[in-house]
Design a protein around this motif. Structure first.
Motif, short mmCIF file in Angstrom:
data_model
loop_
_atom_site.label_atom_id
_atom_site.label_comp_id
_atom_site.label_asym_id
_atom_site.label_seq_id
_atom_site.Cartn_x
_atom_site.Cartn_y
_atom_site.Cartn_z
N ALA A 1 43.06 -29.05 6.12
CA ALA A 1 42.94 -27.88 5.80
C ALA A 1 42.92 -26.66 6.89
O ALA A 1 43.57 -25.62 6.53
N LEU A 2 42.54 -27.18 8.15
CA LEU A 2 42.71 -26.07 9.10
C LEU A 2 43.96 -26.06 9.42
O LEU A 2 44.59 -25.12 9.86
N GLU A 3 44.67 -27.24 9.61
CA GLU A 3 46.20 -27.13 9.89
C GLU A 3 47.16 -26.19 9.03
O GLU A 3 47.88 -25.65 9.57
N LEU A 4 46.69 -26.25 7.53
CA LEU A 4 47.50 -25.54 6.70
C LEU A 4 47.13 -24.19 6.79
O LEU A 4 47.87 -23.30 6.93
N LEU A 5 45.76 -23.68 7.20
CA LEU A 5 45.56 -22.10 7.68
C LEU A 5 45.95 -21.77 8.82
O LEU A 5 46.45 -20.69 8.96
N LYS A 6 46.18 -22.68 9.98
CA LYS A 6 46.86 -22.36 11.16
C LYS A 6 48.18 -22.01 10.70
O LYS A 6 49.07 -20.96 11.20
N ARG A 7 48.94 -22.97 10.06
CA ARG A 7 50.29 -22.92 9.72
C ARG A 7 50.83 -21.44 8.88
O ARG A 7 51.73 -20.84 9.35
N ASP A 8 49.67 -21.06 8.15
CA ASP A 8 49.94 -20.03 7.12
C ASP A 8 49.36 -18.57 7.79
O ASP A 8 49.45 -17.33 7.40
N GLY A 9 48.74 -18.68 9.18
CA GLY A 9 48.69 -17.43 9.77
C GLY A 9 47.20 -17.13 9.57
O GLY A 9 46.78 -15.87 10.04
N TRP A 10 46.33 -17.67 8.91
CA TRP A 10 44.70 -17.38 8.73
C TRP A 10 44.21 -17.72 9.97
O TRP A 10 43.29 -16.82 10.35
N LEU A 11 44.19 -18.57 10.74
CA LEU A 11 43.45 -19.24 11.80
C LEU A 11 44.55 -19.62 13.16
O LEU A 11 45.89 -19.42 13.03
N GLU A 12 44.06 -19.43 14.29
CA GLU A 12 44.74 -19.71 15.35
C GLU A 12 43.82 -20.54 16.36
O GLU A 12 42.61 -20.17 16.57
N SER A 13 44.36 -21.34 17.00
CA SER A 13 43.85 -22.38 18.11
C SER A 13 43.90 -21.82 19.15
O SER A 13 45.14 -21.37 19.64
N ARG A 14 42.84 -21.40 20.17
CA ARG A 14 42.79 -21.03 21.65
C ARG A 14 42.31 -21.92 22.54
O ARG A 14 41.11 -22.19 22.45
N GLN A 15 42.99 -22.39 23.45
CA GLN A 15 42.48 -23.44 24.50
C GLN A 15 41.40 -22.73 25.28
O GLN A 15 41.31 -21.65 25.71
N GLY A 16 40.48 -23.73 25.14
CA GLY A 16 39.16 -23.41 25.80
C GLY A 16 38.15 -22.50 25.00
O GLY A 16 37.05 -22.21 25.40
N TYR A 17 38.63 -22.01 23.68
CA TYR A 17 37.67 -21.35 22.89
C TYR A 17 37.55 -21.58 21.62
O TYR A 17 36.52 -21.36 21.07
N GLY A 18 38.67 -22.41 21.12
CA GLY A 18 38.46 -22.88 19.87
C GLY A 18 39.12 -22.49 18.72
O GLY A 18 40.27 -21.90 19.26
N THR A 19 38.92 -22.68 17.45
CA THR A 19 39.66 -22.10 16.19
C THR A 19 39.18 -20.63 15.92
O THR A 19 37.97 -20.86 15.64
N ILE A 20 39.85 -19.72 16.06
CA ILE A 20 39.45 -18.40 15.76
C ILE A 20 40.15 -17.80 14.28
O ILE A 20 41.03 -18.08 13.90
N VAL A 21 39.49 -16.80 13.71
CA VAL A 21 39.94 -16.30 12.46
C VAL A 21 40.70 -15.06 12.82
O VAL A 21 40.49 -14.09 13.71
N LEU A 22 41.94 -14.93 11.96
CA LEU A 22 42.88 -13.80 12.32
C LEU A 22 42.91 -12.93 11.16
O LEU A 22 43.27 -11.79 11.33
N GLY A 23 42.33 -13.37 9.97
CA GLY A 23 42.18 -12.48 8.93
C GLY A 23 43.73 -12.98 7.90
O GLY A 23 44.16 -13.79 8.24
N ARG A 24 43.44 -11.98 6.95
CA ARG A 24 44.73 -12.30 5.86
C ARG A 24 46.09 -11.92 6.73
O ARG A 24 46.20 -10.85 7.31
N PRO A 25 46.94 -12.91 6.56
CA PRO A 25 48.33 -12.60 7.26
C PRO A 25 48.98 -11.24 6.74
O PRO A 25 49.00 -10.90 5.66
N VAL A 26 49.49 -10.45 7.70
CA VAL A 26 50.39 -9.14 7.40
C VAL A 26 51.43 -9.52 6.27
O VAL A 26 52.17 -10.49 6.64
N VAL A 27 51.53 -8.81 5.06
CA VAL A 27 52.68 -9.01 4.36
C VAL A 27 53.88 -8.83 5.00
O VAL A 27 54.31 -7.55 5.71
N GLY A 28 54.80 -9.72 4.93
CA GLY A 28 56.14 -9.40 5.65
C GLY A 28 56.22 -9.96 6.92
O GLY A 28 57.43 -9.88 7.55
N GLU A 29 55.12 -10.46 7.23
CA GLU A 29 55.17 -11.02 8.95
C GLU A 29 55.82 -12.37 8.92
O GLU A 29 55.52 -13.12 8.20
N GLN A 30 56.40 -12.63 9.98
CA GLN A 30 57.18 -13.82 10.09
C GLN A 30 56.23 -14.85 10.43
O GLN A 30 55.52 -14.77 11.38
#
Length: 242
Positions: A52-81
């Motif tokens: 589930a986390l891999e799916l959300l990272k792939r779609d731009g909802w979450l992001e892994s940051r080294q030394g910090y963990g997985t953070i929330v990015l929010g709803r992906p911007v429409v039209g964003e690559q």
């Protein structure tokens, strides 16, 4: 009579996490609960949570940051690559991915694979076939093909899983660089061995995502045929109307 197919557990969990991001339960910029916490909170297995986390990272909802963990990015911007689905096929670390390596062999490649690789019909190439499994259920079958000459001098022909992705292995051993990838999405009926590995009832179609990884000159280095059982997928996209 119409039948509704329930989405896999990892998709339902991803949807729940999305809703919590949108309602502010998981605020933008904060860390999401750890895998252990999510396992406890939702009563699901670790592989389901990881998927589930891999799916959300792939779609731009979450992001892994080294030394910090997985953070929330929010709803992906429409039209964003966003990262294409094929990126996962090219970058999957065999040693840590969910699933198992089911075949490594020199095979006569199907005509559409030969065309994608720029090879004549009837040519042999190396195939590495990886079955992705979540909670004991097959979710993807990834068949990655490599020109025979390119595989020489590498461990791609080994029946053991690689420490990393085939792409990383090729770039390190052959001193080449993947520059871009093209995806072609289609639907078809699976071959007999494909249906057996994916545990599909007779007549169940699959979605095929053909991923062609190329160098800067456009030469194909790896072609991966990602098969997704059509009865276990939920595809969604958002786009502007102006």
């Amino acid at each position: 009579m119409a039948y509704e197919v329930e989405a896999p557990k990892y998709v339902r969990l991803a949807q729940t996490i999305q809703r919590r991001v949108e309602d502010g339960t998981y605020p933008v910029g904060t860390r999401v609960p750890s895998e252990n916490q999510l396992v406890q909170a939702f009563g699901m297995s670790r592989p389901t949570v990881v998927r589930a986390l891999e799916l959300l990272k792939r779609d731009g909802w979450l992001e892994s940051r080294q030394g910090y963990g997985t953070i929330v990015l929010g709803r992906p911007v429409v039209g964003e690559q966003r990262d294409p689905r094929g990126r996962e096929a090219l970058e999957r670390d065999e040693s840590s991915a969910l699933g198992r390596l089911v075949e490594v062999d020199q095979v006569t490649v199907p005509a559409h694979i030969a065309s994608a690789l720029g090879l004549p019909k009837g040519t042999k190439a190396l195939v590495r076939r990886f079955l992705v499994e979540v909670d004991g259920e097959a979710t993807e079958l990834v068949s990655s093909y490599f020109p025979a000459g390119l595989a020489d001098g590498t461990e791609l022909g080994s029946p053991e899983v690689l420490a990393g992705s085939p792409r990383e292995h090729l770039e390190a051993r052959k001193k080449i660089r993947f520059d871009h990838a093209t995806e072609r999405v289609s639907a078809r009926l699976p071959e007999g061995d494909e249906a057996e590995l994916l545990d599909l009832p007779a007549g169940t179609p699959v979605l095929s995502v053909l991923v062609i990884g190329c160098d800067a000159s456009g030469q194909a280095l790896q072609v991966s045929d990602v098969l997704l059982p059509a009865d276990r997928q939920e595809l969604e996209d958002t786009y502007r109307l102006n």
